[in-house]
Scaffold this motif. Structure first.
Motif, PDB file in Angstrom:
ATOM      1  N   ALA A  24       0.895  -1.304   0.069  1.00 23.94           N
ATOM      2  CA  ALA A  24      -0.055   0.143  -0.062  1.00 23.94           C
ATOM      3  C   ALA A  24       0.920   1.277   0.002  1.00 23.94           C
ATOM      4  O   ALA A  24       0.614   2.326  -0.662  1.00 23.94           O
ATOM      5  N   ILE A  25       2.007   1.183   0.843  1.00 24.76           N
ATOM      6  CA  ILE A  25       3.029   2.398   0.617  1.00 24.76           C
ATOM      7  C   ILE A  25       3.354   2.473  -0.449  1.00 24.76           C
ATOM      8  O   ILE A  25       3.456   3.781  -0.897  1.00 24.76           O
ATOM      9  N   GLY A  52      -6.424   0.765  13.020  1.00 24.82           N
ATOM     10  CA  GLY A  52      -5.793   1.685  13.645  1.00 24.82           C
ATOM     11  C   GLY A  52      -4.108   1.443  13.601  1.00 24.82           C
ATOM     12  O   GLY A  52      -3.386   2.050  13.477  1.00 24.82           O
ATOM     13  N   GLU A  53      -3.992   0.234  13.961  1.00 25.53           N
ATOM     14  CA  GLU A  53      -2.649  -0.470  13.775  1.00 25.53           C
ATOM     15  C   GLU A  53      -2.154  -0.208  12.370  1.00 25.53           C
ATOM     16  O   GLU A  53      -0.930   0.062  12.279  1.00 25.53           O
ATOM     17  N   ILE A  58       1.835   2.395   8.852  1.00 26.04           N
ATOM     18  CA  ILE A  58       2.132   3.240   7.421  1.00 26.04           C
ATOM     19  C   ILE A  58       2.578   4.395   7.652  1.00 26.04           C
ATOM     20  O   ILE A  58       3.621   4.832   7.191  1.00 26.04           O
ATOM     21  N   GLU A  59       1.946   5.331   8.789  1.00 25.17           N
ATOM     22  CA  GLU A  59       2.486   6.595   9.117  1.00 25.17           C
ATOM     23  C   GLU A  59       3.843   6.696   9.638  1.00 25.17           C
ATOM     24  O   GLU A  59       4.618   7.213   9.293  1.00 25.17           O
ATOM     25  N   SER A  78      -0.380  13.466   3.316  1.00 27.23           N
ATOM     26  CA  SER A  78      -1.097  13.312   2.109  1.00 27.23           C
ATOM     27  C   SER A  78      -0.697  11.802   1.345  1.00 27.23           C
ATOM     28  O   SER A  78      -1.703  11.305   0.656  1.00 27.23           O
ATOM     29  N   ILE A  79       0.434  11.397   1.709  1.00 29.18           N
ATOM     30  CA  ILE A  79       0.567   9.959   1.179  1.00 29.18           C
ATOM     31  C   ILE A  79      -0.089   8.895   1.685  1.00 29.18           C
ATOM     32  O   ILE A  79      -0.967   8.119   0.916  1.00 29.18           O
ATOM     33  N   ALA A  80      -0.271   9.003   2.988  1.00 28.99           N
ATOM     34  CA  ALA A  80      -0.959   8.093   3.780  1.00 28.99           C
ATOM     35  C   ALA A  80      -2.345   7.861   3.606  1.00 28.99           C
ATOM     36  O   ALA A  80      -3.314   7.086   3.543  1.00 28.99           O
ATOM     37  N   ALA A  81      -2.907   9.366   3.244  1.00 28.79           N
ATOM     38  CA  ALA A  81      -4.411   9.207   2.873  1.00 28.79           C
ATOM     39  C   ALA A  81      -4.657   8.855   1.505  1.00 28.79           C
ATOM     40  O   ALA A  81      -5.898   8.445   1.152  1.00 28.79           O
TER      41      ALA A  81
END
Length: 335
Positions: A24-25, A52-53, A58-59, A78-81
């Protein structure tokens, strides 16, 4: 977490564990939205906890890149979103929208079977389906897939969002157009796809397992300490193989060198571990020694050999300089 106004993502990672999060990242970093899908039926509390985990990991991964100056801290959110977290209830809709799907559920045939039952049911016919398995052959999994011609294994190397190589393992029925499309999609996000057949271990794990086992064996035998082995591999073996591929390295030094070294170590250390494969013996008999004979695993006919040697030297010097080990010549003659 899903943006209800925007079209659903073109990409989907099924399984919200470490591999799914890394994939995903990789897509989010390249500017794409991706659905991170959990197929397991969970209570609301359990789903919120998992989400949440996943979001926190990811963040945190992106924050690590920011700390190293790869991205600006302002880009983390913005990337995580771009990652849409999708529960089992939303899986059918997210799967129906995806053109490339990565299955990354636990490494059991039963778990894979259950996952592909849902993918078969909800994914569109032209969607490419892949499994990120590291241990189950593509030929075994193809039997679980509806329209198996659009299926292949895709092995990512951790961390998935950092290491460029992804290993694509096809079965005999994988459509050539599907493979080409998969490679193009991976190229587009900055990955380096390499293709291999349906064989255990892909390419990288098969090679690195031999090296790691031999390192552990040398420690066990008292040949060298862990520290000395790591120094030797980082700045000797690793540095050279960062500049030259393994097969390119054989050709560069000479297939006959490998042949003779294998014969000596086979006699003095272990015949089973160090015996050269038949292809090496055959190439030596045929005089196909590599660069010095004009052909080996590669063909050097018509190639500017001097320019090629300079290029190899340049690559090696680049690795030395990166490691901080290149020193300028002495300015005066020492006593």
């Amino acid at each position: 977490m899903v943006n209800e106004c925007a079209p659903l993502p073109r990409f989907a990672a099924v399984g919200a564990g470490r591999m799914g999060r890394g994939i995903a990242i990789a897509f989010a970093y390249a500017g794409h939205r991706i659905s991170l899908i959990d197929l397991r039926q969970r209570s609301d509390a359990a789903w919120q906890r998992l989400q949440g985990e996943a979001k926190a990991e990811i963040e945190a991964s992106l924050a690590g890149l920011a700390q190293l100056g790869v991205i600006d801290a302002a880009q983390i959110q913005s990337i995580a979103a771009r990652v849409d977290f999708v529960s089992a209830a939303g899986a059918p809709q997210a799967l129906a929208a995806a053109e490339l799907v990565f299955e990354g559920v636990p490494e059991t045939l039963e778990a894979k079977r259950e996952a592909f039952e849902q993918l078969n049911r909800h994914c569109r016919d032209d969607a490419i389906l892949t499994s990120t398995t590291s241990s189950i052959l593509v030929t075994q999994l193809a039997a679980l897939v509806r329209l198996p011609e659009r299926f292949l294994n895709m092995h990512w190397l951790n961390p998935a969002y950092v290491i460029p190589v992804v290993e694509l393992s096809c079965h005999s029925g994988t459509d050539a157009a599907v493979l080409a499309r998969t490679k193009a999609l991976m190229d587009a996000i900055g990955k380096l796809p390499v293709v291999c057949g349906a064989s255990p271990g892909y390419i990288v794990p098969r090679l690195q397992a031999l090296v790691m086992n031999e390192a552990a064996r040398m420690i066990e035998e008292g040949t060298a300490t862990a520290e000395e082995i790591d120094k030797a591999t980082r700045y000797g073996l690793g540095l050279r193989f960062a500049a030259l591929g393994v097969v390119e390295f054989i050709d560069f030094g000479g297939c006959d060198i490998l042949h003779h070294a294998s014969r000596e170590m086979s006699a003095s250390i272990d015949k089973g571990r160090y015996a050269a494969p038949a292809i090496v013996d055959r190439m030596v008999e045929e005089g196909r020694l590599g660069l010095k004979s004009g052909s080996g695993f590669y063909d050097y006919e018509g190639r500017d050999i001097a320019a090629y040697r300079r290029d190899v030297l340049s690559r090696t010097l680049g690795e030395l300089k990166h490691a901080g080990l290149w020193r300028a010549p002495a300015s005066e003659t020492l006593p």
